[in-house]
Design a protein around this motif. Structure first.
Motif, PDB file in Angstrom:
ATOM      1  N   PRO A  85       0.812  -1.227   0.000  1.00 28.09           N
ATOM      2  CA  PRO A  85       0.000   0.000   0.000  1.00 28.09           C
ATOM      3  C   PRO A  85       0.847   1.281   0.000  1.00 28.09           C
ATOM      4  CG  PRO A  85      -0.859  -1.578   1.575  1.00 28.09           C
ATOM      5  CD  PRO A  85       0.467  -2.116   1.119  1.00 28.09           C
ATOM      6  N   PHE A  86       0.416   2.239  -0.815  1.00 31.68           N
ATOM      7  CA  PHE A  86       1.060   3.552  -0.865  1.00 31.68           C
ATOM      8  C   PHE A  86       0.352   4.497   0.104  1.00 31.68           C
ATOM      9  CE2 PHE A  86       1.975   1.630  -4.936  1.00 31.68           C
ATOM     10  CZ  PHE A  86       3.309   1.965  -5.148  1.00 31.68           C
ATOM     11  N   THR A  87       1.137   5.273   0.859  1.00 33.85           N
ATOM     12  CA  THR A  87       0.576   6.260   1.784  1.00 33.85           C
ATOM     13  C   THR A  87       1.091   7.641   1.400  1.00 33.85           C
ATOM     14  OG1 THR A  87       0.433   4.662   3.588  1.00 33.85           O
ATOM     15  CG2 THR A  87       0.395   6.988   4.184  1.00 33.85           C
ATOM     16  N   HIS A  88       0.163   8.579   1.204  1.00 29.40           N
ATOM     17  CA  HIS A  88       0.516   9.926   0.762  1.00 29.40           C
ATOM     18  C   HIS A  88       0.097  10.976   1.790  1.00 29.40           C
ATOM     19  CE1 HIS A  88       1.359   8.553  -3.375  1.00 29.40           C
ATOM     20  NE2 HIS A  88       0.335   7.735  -3.186  1.00 29.40           N
ATOM     21  N   ASP A  89       0.961  11.969   1.978  1.00 27.67           N
ATOM     22  CA  ASP A  89       0.591  13.134   2.773  1.00 27.67           C
ATOM     23  C   ASP A  89      -0.226  14.090   1.912  1.00 27.67           C
ATOM     24  OD1 ASP A  89       2.023  12.128   4.883  1.00 27.67           O
ATOM     25  OD2 ASP A  89       3.784  13.386   4.556  1.00 27.67           O
ATOM     26  N   VAL A  90      -1.281  14.628   2.481  1.00 26.80           N
ATOM     27  CA  VAL A  90      -2.116  15.622   1.800  1.00 26.80           C
ATOM     28  C   VAL A  90      -1.866  16.974   2.456  1.00 26.80           C
ATOM     29  CG1 VAL A  90      -4.463  16.305   1.185  1.00 26.80           C
ATOM     30  CG2 VAL A  90      -3.860  13.871   1.286  1.00 26.80           C
ATOM     31  N   THR A  91      -1.460  17.949   1.663  1.00 25.97           N
ATOM     32  CA  THR A  91      -1.157  19.289   2.166  1.00 25.97           C
ATOM     33  C   THR A  91      -2.272  20.252   1.784  1.00 25.97           C
ATOM     34  OG1 THR A  91       1.224  18.904   1.988  1.00 25.97           O
ATOM     35  CG2 THR A  91       0.501  21.202   2.100  1.00 25.97           C
ATOM     36  N   ILE A  92      -2.653  21.121   2.724  1.00 24.77           N
ATOM     37  CA  ILE A  92      -3.691  22.114   2.451  1.00 24.77           C
ATOM     38  C   ILE A  92      -3.034  23.462   2.160  1.00 24.77           C
ATOM     39  CG2 ILE A  92      -3.986  22.709   4.909  1.00 24.77           C
ATOM     40  CD1 ILE A  92      -7.001  23.112   4.246  1.00 24.77           C
ATOM     41  N   HIS A  93      -3.570  24.146   1.159  1.00 24.16           N
ATOM     42  CA  HIS A  93      -3.070  25.466   0.771  1.00 24.16           C
ATOM     43  C   HIS A  93      -4.181  26.486   1.046  1.00 24.16           C
ATOM     44  CE1 HIS A  93       0.323  23.424  -1.143  1.00 24.16           C
ATOM     45  NE2 HIS A  93      -0.584  22.549  -1.576  1.00 24.16           N
ATOM     46  N   ASP A  94      -3.850  27.454   1.872  1.00 21.87           N
ATOM     47  CA  ASP A  94      -4.854  28.403   2.396  1.00 21.87           C
ATOM     48  C   ASP A  94      -4.314  29.826   2.259  1.00 21.87           C
ATOM     49  OD1 ASP A  94      -6.961  29.569   3.748  1.00 21.87           O
ATOM     50  OD2 ASP A  94      -6.382  28.817   5.724  1.00 21.87           O
ATOM     51  N   PRO A  95      -4.136  30.314   1.017  1.00 23.22           N
ATOM     52  CA  PRO A  95      -3.484  31.613   0.800  1.00 23.22           C
ATOM     53  C   PRO A  95      -4.245  32.796   1.386  1.00 23.22           C
ATOM     54  CG  PRO A  95      -4.510  30.837  -1.230  1.00 23.22           C
ATOM     55  CD  PRO A  95      -4.571  29.700  -0.263  1.00 23.22           C
ATOM     56  N   ASN A  96      -5.562  32.684   1.542  1.00 18.94           N
ATOM     57  CA  ASN A  96      -6.365  33.785   2.085  1.00 18.94           C
ATOM     58  C   ASN A  96      -6.662  33.635   3.577  1.00 18.94           C
ATOM     59  OD1 ASN A  96      -6.461  34.991  -0.458  1.00 18.94           O
ATOM     60  ND2 ASN A  96      -8.349  33.911  -1.025  1.00 18.94           N
ATOM     61  N   ALA A  97      -5.958  32.679   4.217  1.00 18.94           N
ATOM     62  CA  ALA A  97      -6.063  32.484   5.668  1.00 18.94           C
ATOM     63  C   ALA A  97      -7.505  32.240   6.120  1.00 18.94           C
ATOM     64  CB  ALA A  97      -5.475  33.676   6.408  1.00 18.94           C
ATOM     65  N   VAL A  98      -8.225  31.408   5.364  1.00 21.89           N
ATOM     66  CA  VAL A  98      -9.583  31.057   5.770  1.00 21.89           C
ATOM     67  C   VAL A  98      -9.545  30.301   7.090  1.00 21.89           C
ATOM     68  CG1 VAL A  98     -11.650  29.753   5.154  1.00 21.89           C
ATOM     69  CG2 VAL A  98     -10.390  30.999   3.384  1.00 21.89           C
ATOM     70  N   LEU A  99      -8.618  29.341   7.185  1.00 20.26           N
ATOM     71  CA  LEU A  99      -8.454  28.571   8.421  1.00 20.26           C
ATOM     72  C   LEU A  99      -7.084  28.785   9.063  1.00 20.26           C
ATOM     73  CD1 LEU A  99      -9.996  25.116   7.342  1.00 20.26           C
ATOM     74  CD2 LEU A  99     -11.090  26.929   8.667  1.00 20.26           C
ATOM     75  N   ASN A 100      -6.256  29.639   8.433  1.00 22.33           N
ATOM     76  CA  ASN A 100      -4.889  29.881   8.913  1.00 22.33           C
ATOM     77  C   ASN A 100      -4.068  28.587   8.989  1.00 22.33           C
ATOM     78  OD1 ASN A 100      -4.938  32.780   9.393  1.00 22.33           O
ATOM     79  ND2 ASN A 100      -6.361  32.324  11.069  1.00 22.33           N
ATOM     80  N   VAL A 101      -4.172  27.781   7.935  1.00 18.63           N
ATOM     81  CA  VAL A 101      -3.455  26.501   7.919  1.00 18.63           C
ATOM     82  C   VAL A 101      -2.655  26.321   6.620  1.00 18.63           C
ATOM     83  CG1 VAL A 101      -4.982  25.265   9.492  1.00 18.63           C
ATOM     84  CG2 VAL A 101      -5.586  25.403   7.066  1.00 18.63           C
ATOM     85  N   ASP A 102      -2.245  27.415   5.994  1.00 19.34           N
ATOM     86  CA  ASP A 102      -1.539  27.322   4.716  1.00 19.34           C
ATOM     87  C   ASP A 102      -0.255  26.498   4.853  1.00 19.34           C
ATOM     88  OD1 ASP A 102      -1.186  27.948   1.955  1.00 19.34           O
ATOM     89  OD2 ASP A 102       0.381  29.373   2.535  1.00 19.34           O
ATOM     90  N   GLY A 103      -0.119  25.467   3.989  1.00 19.43           N
ATOM     91  CA  GLY A 103       1.075  24.634   3.985  1.00 19.43           C
ATOM     92  C   GLY A 103       1.092  23.542   5.029  1.00 19.43           C
ATOM     93  N   ALA A 104       0.026  23.377   5.796  1.00 28.82           N
ATOM     94  CA  ALA A 104      -0.013  22.362   6.844  1.00 28.82           C
ATOM     95  C   ALA A 104      -0.356  20.992   6.260  1.00 28.82           C
ATOM     96  CB  ALA A 104      -1.042  22.738   7.909  1.00 28.82           C
ATOM     97  N   LYS A 105       0.146  19.951   6.923  1.00 28.24           N
ATOM     98  CA  LYS A 105      -0.238  18.590   6.557  1.00 28.24           C
ATOM     99  C   LYS A 105      -1.666  18.364   7.023  1.00 28.24           C
ATOM    100  CE  LYS A 105       0.907  13.717   7.355  1.00 28.24           C
ATOM    101  NZ  LYS A 105       1.827  12.766   8.035  1.00 28.24           N
ATOM    102  N   LEU A 106      -2.552  18.160   6.066  1.00 30.56           N
ATOM    103  CA  LEU A 106      -3.972  18.031   6.389  1.00 30.56           C
ATOM    104  C   LEU A 106      -4.341  16.603   6.781  1.00 30.56           C
ATOM    105  CD1 LEU A 106      -6.830  19.397   6.347  1.00 30.56           C
ATOM    106  CD2 LEU A 106      -7.033  18.553   3.995  1.00 30.56           C
ATOM    107  N   ALA A 107      -3.822  15.635   6.013  1.00 33.38           N
ATOM    108  CA  ALA A 107      -4.270  14.261   6.223  1.00 33.38           C
ATOM    109  C   ALA A 107      -3.279  13.286   5.603  1.00 33.38           C
ATOM    110  CB  ALA A 107      -5.655  14.066   5.610  1.00 33.38           C
ATOM    111  N   GLU A 108      -3.512  12.017   5.864  1.00 25.11           N
ATOM    112  CA  GLU A 108      -2.830  10.926   5.185  1.00 25.11           C
ATOM    113  C   GLU A 108      -3.872  10.042   4.526  1.00 25.11           C
ATOM    114  OE1 GLU A 108      -0.304   8.579   7.618  1.00 25.11           O
ATOM    115  OE2 GLU A 108       1.312  10.071   7.691  1.00 25.11           O
ATOM    116  N   VAL A 109      -3.562   9.575   3.300  1.00 29.69           N
ATOM    117  CA  VAL A 109      -4.444   8.632   2.620  1.00 29.69           C
ATOM    118  C   VAL A 109      -3.602   7.462   2.121  1.00 29.69           C
ATOM    119  CG1 VAL A 109      -6.140  10.371   1.942  1.00 29.69           C
ATOM    120  CG2 VAL A 109      -4.239   9.838   0.413  1.00 29.69           C
ATOM    121  N   THR A 110      -4.175   6.280   2.181  1.00 28.59           N
ATOM    122  CA  THR A 110      -3.495   5.063   1.734  1.00 28.59           C
ATOM    123  C   THR A 110      -4.310   4.439   0.610  1.00 28.59           C
ATOM    124  OG1 THR A 110      -2.621   4.704   3.965  1.00 28.59           O
ATOM    125  CG2 THR A 110      -2.626   2.813   2.483  1.00 28.59           C
TER     126      THR A 110
END
Length: 224
Positions: A85-110
């Motif tokens: 199984p392949f496991t990937h990091d999912v990164t969130i991009h939030d340039p307008n600071a909707v959640l103030n989480v730009d560039g954060a690791k959001l989740a992992e999916v396999t």
């Protein structure tokens, strides 16, 4: 001593250049490293059907790759691609600071991306055996989960739909002798999935994720 080594080297070259072609009934088993590198474009996040200005991207991952080939004749074969199984990091991009989480690791999916292909080998009368292939991929996603920080923002219940799509590849075997060879291949797989998730307990989050990876494999093969 030098003459003996030279003679041995020449014999090796001759044996490789005269390596036998594949034939009907041959079975090849391969194992090695496979890298899945998703499309670098970002997937927009929709909240309640409206563009949130946020987006997602998925990183690459390498795993043990397995490959099984059955030859109908010296040109045509059926190939099954498998892997751990392949496991990937999912990164969130939030340039307008909707959640103030730009560039954060959001989740992992396999996921598992089994692929069945028809492949065609070109006859070269050498140890170099190039081929092309076209097939069908079915990707199953599982163990999807948000990181702790996104959970604290009210994100939950991440799910990704399975995907069915075409796969195309080019590759080649370099025969070391009549049984062993080194295989290298590059393939494109059409993997598209819809991700859904809850925000604050409401099922309003959605993103269409175009994984569409380039898959590169370096494998050692044995012919039975």
């Amino acid at each position: 001593m030098k003459k003996s080594l030279l003679a041995l080297a020449l014999l090796s070259v001759i044996s490789i250049s005269n390596a036998a072609d594949y034939k009907a009934g041959d079975i090849v088993v391969r194992g090695g490293i496979t890298n899945v590198n998703p499309d670098s474009s970002k997937s927009e996040i929709m909240l309640g059907g409206t563009d949130s200005t946020m987006s997602l991207s998925v990183d690459d991952n390498s795993q043990l790759g397995l490959n099984f080939v059955y030859f109908y004749d010296q040109n045509w074969a059926i190939e099954v691609l498998a892997a751990s199984p392949f496991t990937h990091d999912v990164t969130i991009h939030d340039p307008n600071a909707v959640l103030n989480v730009d560039g954060a690791k959001l989740a992992e999916v396999t996921h598992l991306p089994p692929t069945v292909s028809a492949i065609y080998y070109f006859q070269t009368s050498t140890s170099f055996k190039p081929y092309v292939g076209l097939g069908l991929n079915y990707t199953v996603f599982f163990d999807e989960g948000f990181e702790q920080a996104p959970k604290s923002l009210g994100l939950s219940n991440l799910e990704l739909d399975s995907s069915l799509g075409l796969a195309a590849q080019i590759g080649a075997d370099f025969q070391l002798n009549d049984q062993w060879h080194i295989n290298a291949s590059v393939r494109y797989i059409d993997i598209d999935s819809e991700a859904t998730f809850d925000v604050g307990g409401s099922s309003i989050g959605k993103a269409d994720i175009n994984v569409d990876p380039t898959v590169v494999s370096i494998l050692i093969g044995y012919k039975f």
